[in-house]
Design an enzyme around this catalytic site. Structure first.
Site, PDB file in Angstrom:
ATOM      1  N   HIS A  77       6.700   2.001  -4.478  1.00  0.00           N
ATOM      2  CA  HIS A  77       6.040   1.588  -5.712  1.00  0.00           C
ATOM      3  C   HIS A  77       7.120   1.224  -6.717  1.00  0.00           C
ATOM      4  O   HIS A  77       8.189   1.814  -6.712  1.00  0.00           O
ATOM      5  CB  HIS A  77       5.186   2.744  -6.254  1.00  0.00           C
ATOM      6  CG  HIS A  77       4.307   2.343  -7.400  1.00  0.00           C
ATOM      7  ND1 HIS A  77       3.061   1.793  -7.208  1.00  0.00           N
ATOM      8  CD2 HIS A  77       4.490   2.392  -8.734  1.00  0.00           C
ATOM      9  CE1 HIS A  77       2.516   1.533  -8.384  1.00  0.00           C
ATOM     10  NE2 HIS A  77       3.370   1.882  -9.338  1.00  0.00           N
ATOM     11  N   ASP A 155      -8.074   5.735 -13.113  1.00  0.00           N
ATOM     12  CA  ASP A 155      -6.820   5.098 -13.532  1.00  0.00           C
ATOM     13  C   ASP A 155      -7.071   3.660 -13.976  1.00  0.00           C
ATOM     14  O   ASP A 155      -6.511   3.191 -14.964  1.00  0.00           O
ATOM     15  CB  ASP A 155      -5.783   5.121 -12.396  1.00  0.00           C
ATOM     16  CG  ASP A 155      -4.508   4.418 -12.834  1.00  0.00           C
ATOM     17  OD1 ASP A 155      -3.893   4.891 -13.812  1.00  0.00           O
ATOM     18  OD2 ASP A 155      -4.148   3.379 -12.253  1.00  0.00           O
ATOM     19  N   ARG A 162      -5.041   1.603 -21.932  1.00  0.00           N
ATOM     20  CA  ARG A 162      -3.632   1.786 -22.337  1.00  0.00           C
ATOM     21  C   ARG A 162      -2.992   0.437 -22.632  1.00  0.00           C
ATOM     22  O   ARG A 162      -2.210   0.296 -23.569  1.00  0.00           O
ATOM     23  CB  ARG A 162      -2.846   2.498 -21.225  1.00  0.00           C
ATOM     24  CG  ARG A 162      -3.129   3.986 -21.139  1.00  0.00           C
ATOM     25  CD  ARG A 162      -2.536   4.582 -19.869  1.00  0.00           C
ATOM     26  NE  ARG A 162      -1.091   4.453 -19.795  1.00  0.00           N
ATOM     27  CZ  ARG A 162      -0.398   4.420 -18.656  1.00  0.00           C
ATOM     28  NH1 ARG A 162      -1.004   4.518 -17.491  1.00  0.00           N
ATOM     29  NH2 ARG A 162       0.905   4.309 -18.673  1.00  0.00           N
ATOM     30  N   SER A 177      -0.661   8.184 -13.536  1.00  0.00           N
ATOM     31  CA  SER A 177      -1.210   6.917 -13.056  1.00  0.00           C
ATOM     32  C   SER A 177      -0.633   6.545 -11.680  1.00  0.00           C
ATOM     33  O   SER A 177      -1.381   6.216 -10.746  1.00  0.00           O
ATOM     34  CB  SER A 177      -0.902   5.832 -14.093  1.00  0.00           C
ATOM     35  OG  SER A 177      -1.117   4.560 -13.578  1.00  0.00           O
ATOM     36  N   LYS A 181      -2.576   7.350  -7.576  1.00  0.00           N
ATOM     37  CA  LYS A 181      -2.877   6.259  -6.638  1.00  0.00           C
ATOM     38  C   LYS A 181      -2.148   6.450  -5.317  1.00  0.00           C
ATOM     39  O   LYS A 181      -2.688   6.220  -4.243  1.00  0.00           O
ATOM     40  CB  LYS A 181      -2.484   4.913  -7.258  1.00  0.00           C
ATOM     41  CG  LYS A 181      -3.491   4.415  -8.276  1.00  0.00           C
ATOM     42  CD  LYS A 181      -3.043   3.139  -8.945  1.00  0.00           C
ATOM     43  CE  LYS A 181      -1.877   3.374  -9.854  1.00  0.00           C
ATOM     44  NZ  LYS A 181      -1.595   2.364 -10.838  1.00  0.00           N
TER      45      LYS A 181
END
Ligand code: URA
Length: 415
Positions: A77, A155, A162, A177, A181
């Site tokens: 990620h 999220d 956000r 967040s 995931k």
């Protein structure tokens, strides 16, 4: 509800039940945007305790589908950057080395690009059925798909808020967040690239270290091995920004051996991930990675994957405009945030969620940080809509002296 918000205001610690009432309540429409905005702003201002972060992550995970933990799958990620196409390079490298890697990715919003848009720009289908998902990984060891609607829906809703309330750059909120995931999607091992600097959500090393340790500890709670790479995001990654243009650079690296800060970062990421899976030294891992880049196996895997998901790579002559330097000197920096914004203005990104992208639009940086440029030489090529070129010039800073070579990797945090 108001008494829970009052507790946050007084910096009192919230229980699991209180956080659940606020956040699951928001998902179910029982808490409105205005109250959730106050909650997010208070979290940005006062932060959360570790226990609150762990509890909130659990609430996010349980808001949707949870895939079974699978220790034989590794995931990566990135916290988002300009010109970041590492997924499209690292995955085929690892897949060609026999490592199974699946990734659920998102679309771009704002000036940072999204892997899904890059793949869609060459016709790759990313809304896969479960069968297509497992068929692709069975055939080429890798698969990339859009996030399912029911993966951490909390999220999705909180992130959208956000994004429009200036509450994206909070360390605890980013940790919750990302990790919710990653855990919900089932990967047993995860490498997270935390971008640091201008044009990144995290602007300094202190915050990046705090985020890294928080995410590693959340991983431990769920039995996942997490490592974090801290990397610089002051200058764009690679030379091409914009969807189809970025795929062209991926091909240049996988097929033609192009070397730059992007190829270096991808080689390091793939080596760290290979080491996590195969328990070999980093040097051995680096050799393996270099082999599949040299012998074409990583490129072959990329093409097979693209074709399996319905896409194709073709040589295209896209229309461009040359931007010439108005002065001579060494390029000291190229502001990635301004480059990202120009690329968006050219049509490569979305301002609103449902905006249409021009896949051909974007920027190719002809000259990079450290290069000497003469007045009148081409600095970059613009593709897409006509924009105010002064925005592009603003991104470049020049110096009389050759700047020191940029070190892209700041640190690797392993525990
Ligand atoms: N990436 C995410 O998925 N969430 C964040 O909050 C930041 C980056």
């Amino acid at each position: 509800m108001k008494d829970i918000i009052n507790k946050l205001e007084k910096k009192e610690i919230l229980t699991y039940e209180e956080l659940d009432k606020l956040f699951t309540g928001y998902l179910k429409g029982k808490v409105n945007d205005k109250d959730m905005t106050s909650v997010l702003k208070l979290i940005c201002k006062n932060s959360l305790t570790r226990e609150e972060v762990f509890n909130l992550t659990d609430i996010f995970i349980k808001s949707g589908d949870v895939f079974l933990k699978n220790l034989s799958f590794i995931d990566k990620h990135s916290t988002g950057g300009v010109g970041d196409k590492t997924t499209l390079i690292v995955l085929p490298i690892l897949a060609s080395l026999g490592i199974k890697i699946s990734k659920m990715s998102g679309k771009a919003l704002g000036y940072t690009g999204g892997t899904i848009d890059k793949l869609n720009s060459i016709g790759v289908k990313t809304d896969l059925t479960k069968k297509e998902f497992y068929d692709t990984i069975g055939k080429v060891n890798m698969v990339i798909s859009s996030q399912t609607d029911n993966l951490c829906p909390l999220d999705k809703k909180v992130y959208a808020l956000r994004d429009v309330t200036g509450t994206t750059n909070s360390v605890p909120l980013i940790a919750v967040s990302i990790m919710s995931k990653k855990i919900a999607s089932g990967a047993g091992k995860i490498l997270i690239d935390i971008k640091v600097g201008r044009g990144a959500l995290v602007e300094n090393k202190k915050d990046a270290l705090e985020l890294a340790h928080l995410m590693i500890d959340i991983g431990k709670k769920y039995g996942r091995e997490v490592k974090c790479l801290l990397t610089k995001m002051d200058n764009p990654l690679g030379s091409n920004i914009g969807n189809k243009l970025e795929v062209m650079e991926v091909v240049d690296i996988l097929k033609n051996g192009k070397e730059n800060n992007l190829s270096f970062l991808c080689t390091e990421m793939a080596s760290i991930m290979y080491k996590m899976m195969k328990k070999v030294s980093l040097d051995v891992a680096r050799e393996k990675v270099k082999d599949v880049l040299k012998n074409g196996k990583a490129y072959e895997t990329f093409i097979k994957f693209v074709n399996l998901q319905g896409g194709f790579i073709k040589d295209e002559e896209l229309k461009y405009k040359e931007i010439k330097s108005v002065k001579s000197g060494f390029i000291k920096s190229i502001d990635s945030r301004l480059i990202g914004k120009s690329s968006m203005a050219l049509g490569a990104g979305r301002v609103k969620k449902n905006d249409k992208i021009n896949y051909d639009a974007g920027i190719i940086l002809q000259k990079r940080v450290g290069d000497y440029v003469r007045k009148g030489e081409v600095l970059c090529y613009l593709y897409g809509k006509d924009i105010n070129h002064n925005d592009i010039y603003d991104a470049y800073k020049f110096s009389f002296f050759k700047p020191l070579k940029e070190k892209i990797i700041i640190d690797l945090i392993e525990e």
